[in-house]
Each structure stands twice: as structure tokens, then as C-alpha cells.
Write a protein that holds these residues in place. Structure first.
Motif, PDB file in Angstrom:
ATOM      1  N   GLU A   1       0.845  -1.203   0.000  1.00  0.00           N
ATOM      2  CA  GLU A   1       0.000   0.000   0.000  1.00  0.00           C
ATOM      3  C   GLU A   1       0.875   1.246   0.000  1.00  0.00           C
ATOM      4  OE1 GLU A   1      -3.097   2.287   3.082  1.00  0.00           O
ATOM      5  OE2 GLU A   1      -2.071   0.433   3.675  1.00  0.00           O
ATOM      6  N   ILE A   2       0.453   2.217  -0.786  1.00  0.00           N
ATOM      7  CA  ILE A   2       1.114   3.520  -0.794  1.00  0.00           C
ATOM      8  C   ILE A   2       0.204   4.523  -0.098  1.00  0.00           C
ATOM      9  CG2 ILE A   2       1.829   5.456  -2.240  1.00  0.00           C
ATOM     10  CD1 ILE A   2       2.658   3.475  -4.356  1.00  0.00           C
ATOM     11  N   GLU A   3       0.750   5.228   0.890  1.00  0.00           N
ATOM     12  CA  GLU A   3       0.026   6.326   1.541  1.00  0.00           C
ATOM     13  C   GLU A   3       0.736   7.605   1.116  1.00  0.00           C
ATOM     14  OE1 GLU A   3      -0.281   7.430   6.080  1.00  0.00           O
ATOM     15  OE2 GLU A   3      -1.533   5.674   5.654  1.00  0.00           O
ATOM     16  N   ALA A   4       0.090   8.381   0.247  1.00  0.00           N
ATOM     17  CA  ALA A   4       0.795   9.500  -0.380  1.00  0.00           C
ATOM     18  C   ALA A   4       0.090  10.843  -0.228  1.00  0.00           C
ATOM     19  CB  ALA A   4       0.992   9.208  -1.867  1.00  0.00           C
ATOM     20  N   TYR A   5      -1.147  10.842   0.239  1.00  0.00           N
ATOM     21  CA  TYR A   5      -1.886  12.089   0.380  1.00  0.00           C
ATOM     22  C   TYR A   5      -3.009  11.887   1.391  1.00  0.00           C
ATOM     23  CZ  TYR A   5      -3.962   9.258  -3.322  1.00  0.00           C
ATOM     24  OH  TYR A   5      -4.416   8.194  -4.061  1.00  0.00           O
ATOM     25  N   LYS A   6      -3.575  13.005   1.822  1.00  0.00           N
ATOM     26  CA  LYS A   6      -4.707  12.950   2.741  1.00  0.00           C
ATOM     27  C   LYS A   6      -5.981  13.281   1.974  1.00  0.00           C
ATOM     28  CE  LYS A   6      -1.933  14.356   6.742  1.00  0.00           C
ATOM     29  NZ  LYS A   6      -1.682  15.429   7.741  1.00  0.00           N
ATOM     30  N   VAL A   7      -7.054  12.549   2.273  1.00  0.00           N
ATOM     31  CA  VAL A   7      -8.344  12.790   1.626  1.00  0.00           C
ATOM     32  C   VAL A   7      -9.318  13.273   2.691  1.00  0.00           C
ATOM     33  CG1 VAL A   7     -10.200  11.808   0.238  1.00  0.00           C
ATOM     34  CG2 VAL A   7      -7.868  10.943  -0.026  1.00  0.00           C
ATOM     35  N   SER A   8      -9.869  14.478   2.486  1.00  0.00           N
ATOM     36  CA  SER A   8     -10.796  15.053   3.460  1.00  0.00           C
ATOM     37  C   SER A   8     -12.202  14.496   3.249  1.00  0.00           C
ATOM     38  CB  SER A   8     -10.806  16.577   3.331  1.00  0.00           C
ATOM     39  OG  SER A   8     -11.293  16.950   2.057  1.00  0.00           O
ATOM     40  N   GLY A   9     -13.122  14.940   4.097  1.00  0.00           N
ATOM     41  CA  GLY A   9     -14.497  14.455   4.025  1.00  0.00           C
ATOM     42  C   GLY A   9     -15.179  14.736   2.698  1.00  0.00           C
ATOM     43  N   ASN A  10     -14.807  15.835   2.045  1.00  0.00           N
ATOM     44  CA  ASN A  10     -15.423  16.167   0.748  1.00  0.00           C
ATOM     45  C   ASN A  10     -14.620  15.599  -0.429  1.00  0.00           C
ATOM     46  OD1 ASN A  10     -13.173  17.740   0.781  1.00  0.00           O
ATOM     47  ND2 ASN A  10     -14.225  19.707   0.517  1.00  0.00           N
TER      48      ASN A  10
END
Length: 458
Positions: A62-71
């Protein structure tokens, strides 16, 4: 109309007839770029925000590369690469602290989903060592048979030929595929090195072949087979071992691993699936990127007089971005990544070994140039793209490390394959056990329907 026999000398020529056919192709194959937007085509299988289209599930990496917000908006983040849920950086530090090499442990983890016990790791290494031998006369009959112009193609030919030496090649039961996978993991460094030695011989250099040693790790054996005197330092072997760990996998969506998934879903044999993944990895947009970085840096060395002057470096990089220098592509190779945003965790780990090796090899001046290109290049790119984050790809430094280890550029991508075969094998087994369906995305045909026209009316 009888076929004309093509003479040997003309076999590879681009004839006037071919140029005419190429013009005919261009005339009938243009697709208006607007149509891709009209049909909402996910070009490159990516969404508008740059994230890949979800096409499957995996437990391998798995790559964790960014944050995703609620929208669902995306923001940059420091990258993390997980192997079976474990930060791959801890594999490096954990093995380093205990005085052992890490690649075999990483391969075990990717394949079987858990960290091995001391005995389990020992048994795994013994099994790999037992398999690390090619069939009798394979080097002479297969690798030396045709001039190895490209090592990746020579390795592919070797992999496909191994099918003929397998008593049960088409059996895709997990037990048999695991056996084939372990054999390929063991023999990929041997194929790479023997292809390289055959290449040297074809160019008139002396031929020397060293058989791999069962007590050595994959990284140690690679250096042992590379060098005429078979000697290497502990730092050299550890730097190469870390490179193998960091290249072993990069998530199921990278181009070669996805190719492996697609081909595996057809139910084909292991050798064909791995050869297909190799075809993808060979491309300069994928596994060949570090060679491009090296070519770029050689060009910068020639055109920048003071490597320690950031302003001089920035001036030349600006010319490159304006398509007025190096290959006129407008790119600074090694900066930026298709997935990682703020940082590539593989590069952050590798950076320590770059510094140590540069110190050991007396290459501090070149290291300073790399650091200046990295800093100024990122600053210029972020300003032009209006971004506040840009990662340095592992490819930016890996070529420099390989050069300090004495590896020729033609071995860079084969070395990538030596590492990635472990990830490909894990994903292939996962696809066979969990996939179940032939992977078949949809392409919309935008050609107008028309009637057949008889020959005399054309």
C-alpha cells in the motif's frame, strides 16, 4: 501477387513504402482530444485529481501518499510504503540493527503475509540458494545464442525459455506457482548478471562467469558475480540490499504489477506473466527512469561550471524546463512521482546510504551537485506548477548509488527486476486466488459506421 524476398540487409530498413503507410495511418487514426473529456475517459486509469481508478483490492502493498478530506479533496502528505501493513522502512532499520540483510525478509513478508521467525527466514534462504542455478548449458544455449543488445530482452527470453525446462509449466495451482516464483526470485539476479557478461563478451571484452554462492545474500551475490575479483565491502552490499528492499513492491497499481495482474487474470503460465511485467518495467516511464537521471546529470556536469553554486544550477535547470537544454523535454528527471506528493519514503531511506557511499568513494563534489539540483529543481517546479509540495523520486539518487557500486547503466533496470520479481510473484498468487475474472476494461469506439466499398469503386 507473389511476395518479394527481403534481403537480410534490408530487414530492418524503414522503406519509402513504410513511410507512406505511416502517413496513411496518421490520416485515419486521429482522435480529437476533446472526445476524451466528452466521454469522461480516465486516461492512464487516473481520476481528475491524479489518483488512480480503483480496479482491485490487495493485501500485498500500500502507498500512503496524500490525505483525503471528508469532501474527497486531496492534500499532500509525507509518503509511506507498506509491505503487508508494515512500513517498509522498518524492515531496513530492523535488519540493519541485527546485522542481517533485509531483502530476503522483505520477499518472505510480501509472499506469505507475515514476518518470518529466525528459523523460517533461514529455511527460506536455504530454499532460495538451492534454486539459484540455471539448467545445464543454459548460458551457452540460450543467453549466448543471440547478441544481447538489451539486457531486459535477454532476460525475458531466458524467462520464457525456462518454460521449456519446467516439467509442469502450465499448472497454475498455488503450490506450483509458488515453486515457480521462488525459482524465478532466485534466478533473476543470475539471469541479469549472465546477460550482462554475455553483452560484454559480444563487445569484445573478456568473459568471466562466477557461479552464485549459497551462503551469500541476493545483494552480495549480485556484487560477487559482477566483479572480476568477486570482492565488495559491507557498505556496498548493504546499500544494494536496501535498494532491493525499496524496489520490491510499490502497490498493486504500478504499471508492471498491473500488467502482471492483467496477464495473470487470463489464466496463463507464470513465465508468460512475468515476461509481460518485464516488458512494462523496461519502459523509460517506469523502470528505466534512473538511467535518464544519470544522463541528465552528466549533461548538467558539462554545462554547469560551479557545482556548488545554486544560482548557476538554477539557471541551467530553467533552460531545461523551457525545453532549451538536455533532451528538450521540459522535464527534470527524478523529481516528482505519479503517486507520492510531499515525499517518497524510499528516497528518504536511500538518502543515508547515498551520503555514506559518497564519503567512502570520495564523491562528495558530485553529491553536492545532486543536492543542489534536487533543491533548486523542486523550487522551480513547484513555482511553475503552483504546488506547495513535490517529492524527490527514489530514481533521482538510485542511479548515483549504482554508479558508485560500479554497476553499468545497462544493469539499472535489470536490477529493478531482480527486486520487483518478489512483488510480482506475491501479486500473481493473490490474483490467482482472489481475482476470478478476466480483467477487461472498456474502450469506446469513436469511428463512424460506414459501408464496405468494392475494390473497383475505391
Amino acid at each position: 501477387m507473389p511476395w518479394k524476398v527481403v534481403t537480410e540487409n534490408a530487414y530492418c530498413e524503414i522503406t519509402p513504402a513504410i513511410r507512406g503507410l505511416k502517413q496513411q495511418w496518421e490520416k485515419n487514426n486521429y482522435i480529437n482530444p476533446q472526445l476524451y473529456r466528452d466521454y469522461d475517459v480516465k486516461r492512464g486509469l487516473r481520476n481528475e485529481d491524479g489518483r488512480g481508478v480503483l480496479t482491485g483490492l490487495t493485501r500485498v502493498a500500500e502507498i500512503e501518499a496524500y490525505k483525503v478530506s471528508g469532501n474527497e479533496s486531496v492534500s499532500p502528505a509525507d509518503g509511506i510504503l507498506y509491505y503487508r501493513g508494515i512500513d517498509c522502512r522498518t524492515l531496513v532499520t530492523g535488519s540493519e540493527q541485527r546485522g542481517r540483510f533485509a531483502f530476503e525478509e522483505a520477499a518472505y513478508l510480501l509472499l506469505f503475509g507475515s514476518l518470518p521467525t529466525r528459523q523460517g527466514l533461514n529455511d527460506f534462504c536455504v530454499q532460495l540458494a538451492a534454486y539459484r542455478t540455471l539448467p545445464k548449458n543454459f548460458f551457452k544455449d540460450v543467453i549466448m545464442k543471440a547478441p544481447p543488445r538489451d539486457l531486459m530482452n535477454t532476460m525475458q527470453r531466458g524467462i520464457l525459455t525456462l518454460f521449456c525446462y519446467d516439467d509442469d509449466p502450465n499448472n497454475i495451482s498455488l503450490e506450483n506457482v509458488l515453486r515457480q516464483s521462488l525459482q524465478l526470485i532466485s534466478n533473476m539476479p543470475v539471469l541479469a548478471m549472465y546477460a550482462y557478461q554475455a553483452r560484454r563478451y559480444s563487445l569484445g571484452e573478456s568473459l568471466f562467469i562466477h557461479a552464485p554462492q549459497p551462503e551469500l545474500s541476493t545483494a552480495e551475490n549480485f556484487l560477487y558475480m559482477l566483479r572480476e575479483d568477486c570482492k565488495f565491502t559491507d557498505l556496498e552490499a548493504r546499500a544494494l540490499d536496501v535498494a532491493l528492499v525499496l524496489h520490491a513492491d510499490n502497490g498493486g497499481g504500478n504499471n508492471s504489477t498491473f500488467t502482471n495482474h492483467v496477464v495473470t487474470s487470463s489464466g496463463t503460465d507464470t513465465y508468460s506473466a512475468i515476461a509481460a511485467a518485464m516488458s512494462s518495467l523496461k519502459g523509460p516511464r517506469h523502470g528505466g527512469a534512473n538511467s535518464k537521471v544519470m544522463q541528465m546529470m552528466e549533461d548538467i556536469k558539462v554545462h554547469v561550471k560551479d557545482w556548488n553554486d545554486p544560482d548557476q544550477v538554477a539557471i541551467y535547470l530553467d533552460k531545461m524546463l523551457d525545453k532549451q537544454a538536455f533532451d528538450n523535454s521540459g522535464l527534470i528527471y527524478g523529481l516528482g512521482h505519479a503517486v507520492y506528493t510531499r515525499s517518497d519514503p524510499r528516497c528518504e531511506v536511500f538518502r543515508e546510504y547515498v551520503v555514506e557511499l559518497a564519503e567512502e568513494k570520495g564523491r562528495g563534489a558530485e553529491l553536492a551537485l545532486y543536492q543542489n539540483v534536487e533543491a533548486e529543481g523542486k523550487r522551480l517546479l513547484m513555482a511553475r506548477r503552483h504546488k506547495d509540495a513535490l517529492s524527490t523520486n527514489i530514481d533521482f539518487y538510485s542511479g548515483f548509488v549504482y554508479e558508485m557500486l560500479g554497476l553499468p547503466q545497462e544493469l539499472y533496470t535489470p536490477l529493478f527486476a531482480v527486486a520487483r520479481i518478489s512483488g510480482w510473484s506475491a501479486h500473481r498468487m493473490e490474483e490467482l486466488s482472489e481475482g476470478g475474472k478476466l480483467i477487461r476494461p472498456r474502450y469506446e469506439c469513436v469511428e463512424a459506421h460506414r459501408e464496405y466499398v468494392p475494390m473497383e469503386q475505391r
